[in-house]
Design a protein around this motif. Sequence first.
Motif, short mmCIF file in Angstrom:
data_model
loop_
_atom_site.label_atom_id
_atom_site.label_comp_id
_atom_site.label_asym_id
_atom_site.label_seq_id
_atom_site.Cartn_x
_atom_site.Cartn_y
_atom_site.Cartn_z
N SER A 41 0.83 -1.19 0.00
CA SER A 41 0.00 0.00 0.00
C SER A 41 0.88 1.25 0.00
O SER A 41 2.07 1.18 0.28
N CYS A 42 0.27 2.39 -0.29
CA CYS A 42 1.01 3.65 -0.29
C CYS A 42 1.61 3.91 1.09
O CYS A 42 2.73 4.41 1.19
N ASP A 43 0.89 3.55 2.13
CA ASP A 43 1.41 3.75 3.48
C ASP A 43 2.70 2.98 3.69
O ASP A 43 3.65 3.48 4.28
N GLU A 71 8.59 -0.73 -8.41
CA GLU A 71 7.40 -1.05 -9.19
C GLU A 71 6.24 -0.13 -8.80
O GLU A 71 5.53 0.39 -9.65
N HIS A 72 6.09 0.06 -7.51
CA HIS A 72 5.00 0.91 -7.02
C HIS A 72 5.19 2.35 -7.49
O HIS A 72 4.24 3.02 -7.90
N LEU A 73 6.43 2.83 -7.45
CA LEU A 73 6.70 4.20 -7.86
C LEU A 73 6.37 4.41 -9.33
O LEU A 73 5.93 5.49 -9.73
N LEU A 75 4.02 2.96 -10.88
CA LEU A 75 2.57 2.88 -11.07
C LEU A 75 1.81 3.98 -10.36
O LEU A 75 0.69 4.31 -10.72
N CYS A 76 2.40 4.53 -9.32
CA CYS A 76 1.66 5.43 -8.45
C CYS A 76 2.25 6.84 -8.48
O CYS A 76 3.32 7.08 -7.93
N PRO A 77 1.60 7.77 -9.13
CA PRO A 77 2.11 9.14 -9.27
C PRO A 77 2.28 9.83 -7.91
O PRO A 77 3.20 10.62 -7.73
N ASP A 78 1.41 9.53 -6.96
CA ASP A 78 1.49 10.15 -5.64
C ASP A 78 2.80 9.81 -4.95
O ASP A 78 3.52 10.68 -4.47
N CYS A 79 3.09 8.52 -4.91
CA CYS A 79 4.31 8.06 -4.24
C CYS A 79 5.54 8.51 -5.01
O CYS A 79 6.57 8.81 -4.42
N CYS A 80 5.43 8.54 -6.32
CA CYS A 80 6.56 8.95 -7.16
C CYS A 80 6.93 10.40 -6.86
O CYS A 80 8.09 10.75 -6.76
ZN LIG Z 1 1.41 4.82 -3.89
#
Ligand SMILES: [Zn+2]
Length: 96
Positions: A41-43, A71-73, A75-80
């Motif tokens: 998860s983002c958390d 991988e998450h970064l 896919l996820c603009p917020d976390c990136c």
């Molecule tokens: Zn995320």
Amino acid sequence: MNLRELIQRIKNSFSPQEQLPNEAVLGFLRLLEETQDEEMSCDEIYEKLDEYVEQEVNKKDAARLMPLIREHLDLCPDCCEEYEVLLDVIEKTDEK
Ligand SMILES: [Zn+2]
């Protein structure tokens, strides 16, 4: 075993000439993908992001050491975005 890789392999096993996989199979694949998304998860990413950035700054192969985060970064603009901010901060701190 990388779940995403497994899903891709199952998908690839259906050649275009063959008839489309039935709904049950598609539903199963969708379920797998959702489960995969919940694994990190983002958390959880936030918790490990500083560690990841630290390794990157120290010229270690962070993407290889922590592939799930990479991988998450992707896919996820917020976390990136969070990652880039953190990277910026740490690099500036190191310059001092
Ligand atoms: Zn995320």
